[in-house]
Design a protein around this motif. Structure first.
Motif, PDB file in Angstrom:
ATOM      1  N   GLU A 109       0.834  -1.207   0.000  1.00 45.03           N
ATOM      2  CA  GLU A 109       0.000   0.000   0.000  1.00 45.03           C
ATOM      3  C   GLU A 109       0.869   1.258   0.000  1.00 45.03           C
ATOM      4  O   GLU A 109       0.619   2.201  -0.775  1.00 45.03           O
ATOM      5  CB  GLU A 109      -0.921  -0.005   1.219  1.00 45.03           C
ATOM      6  N   ALA A 225      -6.831   5.909   5.257  1.00 44.65           N
ATOM      7  CA  ALA A 225      -6.897   4.445   5.257  1.00 44.65           C
ATOM      8  C   ALA A 225      -7.061   3.906   6.670  1.00 44.65           C
ATOM      9  O   ALA A 225      -7.852   2.985   6.922  1.00 44.65           O
ATOM     10  CB  ALA A 225      -5.641   3.869   4.607  1.00 44.65           C
ATOM     11  N   LEU A 241      -6.329   1.836  -0.183  1.00 45.34           N
ATOM     12  CA  LEU A 241      -6.761   2.916  -1.063  1.00 45.34           C
ATOM     13  C   LEU A 241      -5.885   3.035  -2.305  1.00 45.34           C
ATOM     14  O   LEU A 241      -6.374   3.352  -3.385  1.00 45.34           O
ATOM     15  CB  LEU A 241      -6.753   4.248  -0.306  1.00 45.34           C
TER      16      LEU A 241
END
Length: 357
Positions: A109, A225, A241
């Motif tokens: 991420e 997030a 995200l």
């Protein structure tokens, strides 16, 4: 306010990274002041918040008006339901997946978030930096910033704490000032929003609140997030995200357009995370079958290291497994020969392995 307060990244450059990255779950943010200053700093933040006259919603604009977001949320109820369903599936899988998979997802991420914002640090380089504090070069400050993001996505810190918004946000982000106060003002009244909508609101509000901050997209993505994850998740600590595409964070224009992009992107990122988990689950089953004739604890512990980290070096494996270098190297060679891991440098020294997914 001095330049060091306005630009926390500059403070990073002047600090020793080696003492800040000992453990993912325990160290403070790279932005944080010394521990003995923390209580008084947050107390000053609360006092400043209380003495500062709030700005009107009209002054801040419709993009930070909770009612505008609530109206958009109603019009996008189907998209919101789809995003919730995808995240619910991910949350259920992570409830049994273990800490290693949470870390792997957080690393990916943050790496994808970096690419989205123009800071192209690969997940393998980030992994090695966090695990062994090597490979920083001229990017020490940037890698330290990324490591902050990984810790915030995997550690115990929360966006919504015991105090008011300003104190909670300052504690989570690790800095204070006008940007935090503007964001705290904007967040008042957003409790009526669904947590994913509230996270979208926070992301865009933080971008506007700290327009002079080079790191605002990383901070905004991480904070949004984590906010959604801590309100909705049990197994999942954050709502993906950026993972896969970053659609969630690319929205522009009206509130409706920004929220629509956020919801679609959150759904896509959650589905991408599920695909990562499926691939790792299949790999773990395959590697256990391939190594079923091996004795001792080292092979099984190496499997956990590879499940946790995208890239693994021999010193890194030795540190995490606790076995001798010879035992670790022997098992790495065995796993390579059986096709469950592969060496990616092609070198005789300073070699790196990854799971052969």
């Amino acid at each position: 306010m001095g330049a060091a307060q306005k630009h926390p990244i500059m403070r990073i450059m002047a600090r020793s990274l080696s003492s800040e990255l000992d453990e993912l779950s325990t160290p403070p943010s790279l932005y944080d002041a010394l521990e003995d200053e923390e209580v008084s700093r947050l107390r000053d933040q609360i006092d400043l918040e209380a003495s500062r006259p709030p700005r009107s919603r009209t002054e801040r604009g419709s993009l930070v008006d909770p009612q505008e977001w609530l109206d958009a949320q109603g019009r996008l109820s189907g998209d919101l339901a789809s995003a919730c369903l995808a995240f619910g599936r991910l949350d259920a899988r992570l409830s049994t997946a273990g800490e290693g998979m949470r870390l792997r997802l957080a690393l990916q991420e943050i790496a994808d978030l970096g690419w989205l914002t123009g800071s192209r640090i690969g997940v393998e380089r980030l992994s090695l930096f966090i695990a062994l504090r090597i490979g920083a070069g001229d990017d020490a400050a940037l890698l330290g910033h990324f490591a902050w993001g990984v810790r915030r996505l995997t550690g115990p810190g929360k966006v919504v704490g015991q105090g008011r918004w300003a104190a909670s946000l300052a504690s989570f982000l690790g800095f204070e000032g006008e940007a935090v106060l503007d964001l705290a003002d904007a967040m008042e009244g957003t409790e009526v929003l669904h947590p994913i909508t509230q996270a979208a609101f926070l992301f865009h509000a933080l971008k506007m609140a700290g327009a002079e901050r080079d790191a605002r997209d990383i901070e905004g993505g991480v904070t949004a997030a984590r906010l959604a994850g801590e309100k909705l998740g049990r197994g999942a600590l954050f709502l993906p995200l950026a993972l896969g595409s970053g659609t969630a964070l690319r929205g522009q224009g009206t509130v409706l357009a920004r929220l629509a992009a956020f919801l679609r992107g959150a759904e896509q990122a959650s589905l991408s995370a599920l695909m990562m988990i499926e691939r790792m689950t299949d790999w773990e089953e395959r590697v256990r079958e391939a190594l079923k004739d091996c004795s001792g604890r080292t092979p099984g512990e190496l499997v956990q290291v590879f499940a946790r980290w995208p890239m693994v070096s021999a010193p890194m494996a030795e540190e995490h497994v606790g076995a001798s270098r010879a035992a670790v190297q022997r098992n790495l060679d065995l796993m390579t020969a059986r096709g469950v891991i592969r060496e990616i440098t092609g070198q005789g020294r300073y070699r790196i392995w990854t799971a052969a997914l």
